[in-house]
Design a protein around this motif. Structure first.
Motif, PDB file in Angstrom:
ATOM      1  N   GLY A 145      -0.898   4.712   8.074  1.00  0.00           N
ATOM      2  CA  GLY A 145       0.168   3.745   7.210  1.00  0.00           C
ATOM      3  C   GLY A 145       0.548   2.740   7.730  1.00  0.00           C
ATOM      4  N   THR A 146       1.252   1.687   7.035  1.00  0.00           N
ATOM      5  CA  THR A 146       1.628   0.445   7.693  1.00  0.00           C
ATOM      6  C   THR A 146       2.985   0.593   6.779  1.00  0.00           C
ATOM      7  OG1 THR A 146      -0.437  -0.380   8.257  1.00  0.00           O
ATOM      8  CG2 THR A 146       1.677  -1.682   7.983  1.00  0.00           C
ATOM      9  N   TYR A 147       3.966  -0.100   7.523  1.00  0.00           N
ATOM     10  CA  TYR A 147       5.276  -0.522   6.623  1.00  0.00           C
ATOM     11  C   TYR A 147       5.700  -1.962   7.091  1.00  0.00           C
ATOM     12  CZ  TYR A 147      10.037  -1.185   5.311  1.00  0.00           C
ATOM     13  OH  TYR A 147      11.322  -1.798   4.997  1.00  0.00           O
ATOM     14  N   GLN A 148       6.013  -2.886   6.175  1.00  0.00           N
ATOM     15  CA  GLN A 148       6.202  -4.085   6.492  1.00  0.00           C
ATOM     16  C   GLN A 148       7.388  -4.633   5.662  1.00  0.00           C
ATOM     17  OE1 GLN A 148       3.001  -6.786   7.521  1.00  0.00           O
ATOM     18  NE2 GLN A 148       3.868  -8.295   6.446  1.00  0.00           N
ATOM     19  N   TYR A 182      11.228  -8.770   1.109  1.00  0.00           N
ATOM     20  CA  TYR A 182      10.219  -7.913   0.685  1.00  0.00           C
ATOM     21  C   TYR A 182      10.000  -6.815   1.245  1.00  0.00           C
ATOM     22  CZ  TYR A 182       7.761 -10.050   4.468  1.00  0.00           C
ATOM     23  OH  TYR A 182       7.455 -10.539   5.818  1.00  0.00           O
ATOM     24  N   ASN A 183       9.347  -5.781   0.820  1.00  0.00           N
ATOM     25  CA  ASN A 183       9.077  -4.574   1.466  1.00  0.00           C
ATOM     26  C   ASN A 183       7.759  -4.099   0.936  1.00  0.00           C
ATOM     27  OD1 ASN A 183      11.112  -3.230   3.237  1.00  0.00           O
ATOM     28  ND2 ASN A 183      12.347  -3.645   1.309  1.00  0.00           N
ATOM     29  N   GLN A 184       6.974  -3.696   1.943  1.00  0.00           N
ATOM     30  CA  GLN A 184       5.450  -3.220   1.665  1.00  0.00           C
ATOM     31  C   GLN A 184       5.164  -2.182   2.389  1.00  0.00           C
ATOM     32  OE1 GLN A 184       2.812  -6.741   2.335  1.00  0.00           O
ATOM     33  NE2 GLN A 184       3.218  -7.466   0.264  1.00  0.00           N
ATOM     34  N   GLY A 185       4.425  -1.030   1.682  1.00  0.00           N
ATOM     35  CA  GLY A 185       4.055  -0.003   2.436  1.00  0.00           C
ATOM     36  C   GLY A 185       2.721   0.450   2.047  1.00  0.00           C
ATOM     37  N   ASN A 186       1.801   1.136   2.969  1.00  0.00           N
ATOM     38  CA  ASN A 186       0.588   1.663   2.744  1.00  0.00           C
ATOM     39  C   ASN A 186       0.626   3.020   3.269  1.00  0.00           C
ATOM     40  OD1 ASN A 186       0.121  -1.346   2.631  1.00  0.00           O
ATOM     41  ND2 ASN A 186      -1.752  -0.553   1.932  1.00  0.00           N
ATOM     42  N   MET A 187      -0.358   3.979   2.573  1.00  0.00           N
ATOM     43  CA  MET A 187      -0.277   5.422   3.220  1.00  0.00           C
ATOM     44  C   MET A 187      -1.608   5.950   2.678  1.00  0.00           C
ATOM     45  SD  MET A 187       1.131   7.712   4.948  1.00  0.00           S
ATOM     46  CE  MET A 187       2.993   7.541   5.060  1.00  0.00           C
ATOM     47  N   ALA A 188      -2.326   6.489   3.614  1.00  0.00           N
ATOM     48  CA  ALA A 188      -3.662   7.011   3.455  1.00  0.00           C
ATOM     49  C   ALA A 188      -3.838   8.554   4.048  1.00  0.00           C
ATOM     50  CB  ALA A 188      -4.574   6.058   3.884  1.00  0.00           C
ATOM     51  N   VAL A 215     -10.074  11.672   0.042  1.00  0.00           N
ATOM     52  CA  VAL A 215      -9.362  10.726   0.454  1.00  0.00           C
ATOM     53  C   VAL A 215      -8.184  10.602  -0.603  1.00  0.00           C
ATOM     54  CG1 VAL A 215      -9.270   8.018   0.801  1.00  0.00           C
ATOM     55  CG2 VAL A 215     -10.942   9.515   1.899  1.00  0.00           C
ATOM     56  N   ALA A 216      -6.998  10.213  -0.227  1.00  0.00           N
ATOM     57  CA  ALA A 216      -5.905   9.690  -1.019  1.00  0.00           C
ATOM     58  C   ALA A 216      -5.183   8.632  -0.461  1.00  0.00           C
ATOM     59  CB  ALA A 216      -5.114  10.945  -1.322  1.00  0.00           C
ATOM     60  N   GLU A 217      -4.971   7.547  -1.193  1.00  0.00           N
ATOM     61  CA  GLU A 217      -4.296   6.481  -0.599  1.00  0.00           C
ATOM     62  C   GLU A 217      -3.468   6.007  -1.532  1.00  0.00           C
ATOM     63  OE1 GLU A 217      -7.039   3.206   0.709  1.00  0.00           O
ATOM     64  OE2 GLU A 217      -8.177   4.168  -0.635  1.00  0.00           O
ATOM     65  N   GLY A 218      -2.418   5.016  -1.259  1.00  0.00           N
ATOM     66  CA  GLY A 218      -1.311   4.460  -2.199  1.00  0.00           C
ATOM     67  C   GLY A 218      -0.801   3.282  -1.287  1.00  0.00           C
ATOM     68  N   SER A 219      -0.263   2.445  -2.159  1.00  0.00           N
ATOM     69  CA  SER A 219       0.311   1.165  -1.656  1.00  0.00           C
ATOM     70  C   SER A 219       1.696   0.809  -2.477  1.00  0.00           C
ATOM     71  CB  SER A 219      -0.435  -0.233  -1.454  1.00  0.00           C
ATOM     72  OG  SER A 219      -0.748  -0.596  -2.586  1.00  0.00           O
ATOM     73  N   THR A 223       2.071  -1.547  -7.301  1.00  0.00           N
ATOM     74  CA  THR A 223       1.632  -0.158  -6.609  1.00  0.00           C
ATOM     75  C   THR A 223       0.344   0.085  -7.087  1.00  0.00           C
ATOM     76  OG1 THR A 223       2.457   1.980  -6.404  1.00  0.00           O
ATOM     77  CG2 THR A 223       2.686   1.230  -8.536  1.00  0.00           C
ATOM     78  N   SER A 224      -0.263   0.776  -6.169  1.00  0.00           N
ATOM     79  CA  SER A 224      -1.844   0.917  -6.247  1.00  0.00           C
ATOM     80  C   SER A 224      -2.079   2.504  -5.763  1.00  0.00           C
ATOM     81  CB  SER A 224      -2.651   0.021  -5.597  1.00  0.00           C
ATOM     82  OG  SER A 224      -2.499   0.317  -4.238  1.00  0.00           O
ATOM     83  N   VAL A 225      -3.094   3.276  -6.239  1.00  0.00           N
ATOM     84  CA  VAL A 225      -3.541   4.495  -5.772  1.00  0.00           C
ATOM     85  C   VAL A 225      -4.887   4.571  -6.080  1.00  0.00           C
ATOM     86  CG1 VAL A 225      -3.098   5.473  -8.269  1.00  0.00           C
ATOM     87  CG2 VAL A 225      -3.020   7.090  -6.128  1.00  0.00           C
ATOM     88  N   GLY A 226      -5.471   5.396  -5.078  1.00  0.00           N
ATOM     89  CA  GLY A 226      -6.795   5.696  -5.173  1.00  0.00           C
ATOM     90  C   GLY A 226      -7.100   7.135  -4.500  1.00  0.00           C
ATOM     91  N   LEU A 227      -8.193   7.743  -5.166  1.00  0.00           N
ATOM     92  CA  LEU A 227      -8.668   9.071  -5.125  1.00  0.00           C
ATOM     93  C   LEU A 227      -9.924   8.946  -4.819  1.00  0.00           C
ATOM     94  CD1 LEU A 227      -6.135  11.044  -7.453  1.00  0.00           C
ATOM     95  CD2 LEU A 227      -5.863  10.774  -4.860  1.00  0.00           C
ATOM     96  N   ALA A 228     -10.680   9.667  -3.744  1.00  0.00           N
ATOM     97  CA  ALA A 228     -12.067   9.523  -3.684  1.00  0.00           C
ATOM     98  C   ALA A 228     -12.420  11.329  -3.173  1.00  0.00           C
ATOM     99  CB  ALA A 228     -12.574   8.779  -2.567  1.00  0.00           C
ATOM    100  N   TYR A 229     -13.604  11.566  -3.761  1.00  0.00           N
ATOM    101  CA  TYR A 229     -13.986  12.846  -3.293  1.00  0.00           C
ATOM    102  C   TYR A 229     -15.621  12.854  -3.146  1.00  0.00           C
ATOM    103  CZ  TYR A 229     -15.416  17.905  -3.900  1.00  0.00           C
ATOM    104  OH  TYR A 229     -15.814  19.012  -3.569  1.00  0.00           O
ATOM    105  N   LYS A 230     -15.932  13.255  -2.159  1.00  0.00           N
ATOM    106  CA  LYS A 230     -17.460  13.374  -1.597  1.00  0.00           C
ATOM    107  C   LYS A 230     -18.073  14.572  -2.541  1.00  0.00           C
ATOM    108  CE  LYS A 230     -20.133  13.705   2.470  1.00  0.00           C
ATOM    109  NZ  LYS A 230     -20.106  14.029   3.951  1.00  0.00           N
ATOM    110  N   THR A 231     -19.245  14.280  -3.055  1.00  0.00           N
ATOM    111  CA  THR A 231     -19.770  15.359  -4.288  1.00  0.00           C
ATOM    112  C   THR A 231     -20.997  15.774  -3.445  1.00  0.00           C
ATOM    113  OG1 THR A 231     -21.012  13.299  -5.250  1.00  0.00           O
ATOM    114  CG2 THR A 231     -18.873  14.120  -6.282  1.00  0.00           C
TER     115      THR A 231
END
Length: 660
Positions: A153-156, A167-173, A180-184, A211-219
């Motif tokens: 993750g990153t925080y700025q 401003y505040n920004q953050g990412n987590m994965a 995979v799960a990630e968001g900002s 804000t954003s979110v992403g989910l990935a699954y290996k099939t």
């Protein structure tokens, strides 16, 4: 993107040769490619860690901006407006809901949910849709699968003094072998800024949440599915160059993607994506009590789309075949009120429920003729269909105008690249069509506060047709590099507004009515020269010089063409300490267009400084940066500042970034 795929394929073939006994784990190779791309294409500049997407794009030689305030700048690619370029997010088409272009697609993402920006000039950018200027594809961050469970993750955070922006920004994965799960998340809030004369520029404030979110699954070993979503809200956005401000802008952007890799055959990678996005945008002038008549301008844009592309490779020929289709509905209204807003005196559709349906097939090929030479060639064929539900508005000015229109949009390009020891050269040509935009075809009394005319669309305008030539040359040694790029566009049936003899203005601030019409042709020439030199191992210099010239068929000047501009910078890096300084500016804009509201813009030069220091904070890599923009507090306005609004004066900023 093509480079990343090629690297992946080479790595895949190498693994296949070395590991015959175990099944290929494509996830490991995707991780290697992704990390390399991220390191090369950070969404930041040497001068400033925390930049908006607009500020990052402005660092490109190809892109400039029209500014109507401190937020949501309108990008110009090759000195051409948004209607002549294709701007996408991961290939997805998204259309703004503001008739004044106050919500370009770049305003609906943030720097912390992007990994890279792919800028392609001219017809080589036609794979994502019909274009004249080229394409800008905003690539979202996509965390790769990992062999072991992993968190990152990153925080700025930071502050800018001039406009009191915080401003505040953050990412987590989280990533594992199969999931995979990630968001900002990002929030910015800024007050009115002051210009170089220390005068407050009213209505230049804004606040934005993203804000954003992403989910990935290996099939499978070679396949995966992924879903993504972005939600963006902007409120209380002032536009000092316009007679009204933004009350609320809201966007939802969602997609689902399937990716398949292949071990054998000429097919290497296949991507298929379905997507949906909805934009709503509400302009009003409730903060402008000086207006004699009040107006609201709400707008809505909804898009459904499909994207499918496959990468093929055999021997020295690689190809990418892409199918691109979407359906968009654009609606915009005008509601006028007297001083007593409980009464409404007028209602009209400025976009009268316009449906746009597009389907296109493109092929991009790259042939390695030799180790030194590559030929790129390809093209696309698209069909564009428009339908206006309330075409009656257009019939007032164009009786019998088409309610629906189908257009064929072909595109072709070819280029040759050659590398000879330390030198490289390229030459190319392109041909392409574009359809009129919703405003150009169906706009009804769209007020342009720059030239103070109301604009009317014409559904029966001809396609714009572009003939393009481009070339580049470069030299690179261990310490020194020098390169030049040039392109020339001859645009037939160039669409632009001209004064209409019939009709009276609807806005009391307007001086007349213009209708979109087609000139016989227009020409546009762009040139850039860039150089770098390593003075020492710690001290590096870069410089850029750019020039453009645009003329219509009567040798008159086209509007918003950048004058001769320059940028020079020094970057010192010694261990954990970095110091940067830039000097940039424009020469006097001599070739302005009074017909479109332009006047002579004086030359200016701006000095910027910043310093950053990297250290470890409880095992976390941390970077602290401080700096100042417009150090000399110069009062200035550029050729692209709507209504000559002044730019920001001296601005001190600081940023803190923690990576974990």
């Amino acid at each position: 993107m093509r480079f990343s795929i090629a690297v992946f394929l080479l790595a895949t073939l190498k693994i296949m040769g070395q590991e015959q006994e175990t099944p290929l784990d494509s996830v490991q190779e995707l991780k290697e490619v992704q990390v390399t791309a991220t390191l090369k294409k950070k969404i930041e500049t040497a001068m400033k860690m925390n930049v908006s997407v607009d500020e990052f794009l402005a660092s490109s030689d190809n892109i400039s901006f029209i500014k109507r305030g401190a937020y949501a700048w309108e990008p110009l690619l090759n000195n051409m407006g948004m209607e002549r370029s294709t701007i996408t997010i991961d290939g997805m088409h998204i259309f703004g809901a503001c008739t004044d272009k106050m919500d370009p697609i770049t305003s609906y993402v943030e720097s912390n949910n992007l990994a890279a920006v792919d800028i392609t000039s001219g017809q080589q950018g036609s794979s994502n849709g019909a274009t004249i200027a080229g394409s800008v594809d905003l690539k979202r961050k996509s965390t790769p699968f990992s062999m072991q469970p992993n968190w990152a993750g990153t925080y700025q955070t930071g502050f800018e003094l001039n406009n009191e922006q915080f401003y505040n920004q953050g990412n987590m994965a989280y990533s594992s072998r199969n999931f995979v799960a990630e968001g900002s998340i990002s929030y910015r809030k800024a007050e009115n800024y002051t210009d170089g004369n220390d005068e407050v520029v009213d209505h230049s404030q804004y606040q934005k949440f993203n804000t954003s979110v992403g989910l990935a699954y290996k099939t499978g070993d070679l396949s995966s599915v992924r879903v993504d979503a972005i939600f963006d809200v902007a409120k209380d956005v002032g536009y000092p160059a316009l007679p009204m401000d933004l009350w609320l802008s809201r966007a939802l952007i969602a997609s689902a993607t399937y990716k398949q890799f292949f071990e054998d055959g000429i097919a290497k990678v296949w991507d298929a994506k379905v997507y949906y996005n909805a934009i709503e945008h509400y302009m009003d002038d409730t903060t402008r009590p000086e207006n004699l008549v009040h107006m609201d301008m709400p707008g809505w844009s909804t898009t459904y789309g499909l994207l499918s592309k496959i990468h093929l490779q055999k021997n020295r020929l690689s190809s990418e075949v892409q199918l691109n289709a979407y359906d968009n509905l654009s609606i915009a209204e005008m509601r006028m009120y007297p001083q007593d807003r409980s009464e409404r005196t007028m209602f009209a559709y400025s976009w009268p429920w316009v449906t746009t349906q597009y389907a296109g097939l493109s092929v991009n090929n790259s042939l390695e003729v030799s180790e030194q030479s590559v030929v790129d060639f390809g093209g696309s064929l698209g069909v564009n269909y428009n339908h206006s539900k309330y075409v009656d508005f257009n019939w007032i000015f164009y009786p019998g105008a088409s309610q629906e229109k189908t257009r064929w949009l072909p595109s072709l390009y070819a280029g040759y690249k050659h590398k000879l020891e330390q030198f490289d050269f390229s030459i190319g040509a392109g041909y392409g069509h574009r359809a009129p935009s919703v405003s150009e075809g169906y706009g009804y009394y769209i007020y342009n506060s720059f030239d103070r005319y109301d604009y009317i669309g014409n559904p029966d305008l001809k396609n714009e047709v572009s003939y393009e030539l481009n070339a580049s040359a470069g030299f690179r040694s261990e310490k020194f590099s020098l390169g030049a790029n040039v392109n020339y566009f001859y645009i037939q049936d160039y669409i632009i507004g001209r004064i209409l003899s019939l009709g009276s203005p609807m806005n009391y601030q307007s001086v007349g009515v213009k209708g979109y019409t087609s000139l016989d042709y227009a020409t546009l020439f762009n040139f850039s020269l860039h150089s770098s030199y390593a003075i020492t191992s710690d001290l590096h210099w870069k410089g850029t010089l750019a020039y453009a010239r645009g003329m219509d068929n009567d040798k008159g000047n086209l509007p918003f063409i950048r004058p001769l501009s320059y940028q020079t910078s020094l970057h010192f890096q010694n261990g954990a300490l970095g110091i940067q300084t830039t000097l940039n500016g424009d020469f006097e804009q001599e070739h302005y267009s009074p017909e479109y509201g332009e006047d002579l813009t004086p030359a200016y030069t701006i000095l910027n400084l910043s310093a950053d220091y990297s250290f470890t904070l409880n095992t976390y890599k941390t970077v602290l940066q401080v700096g100042a923009e417009n150090v000399l507090n110069q009062y200035y306005s550029t050729y692209a500042d709507w209504g000559n609004i002044p730019r920001m004066g001296r601005n001190f900023f600081t940023s803190l970034q923690i990576n974990f």
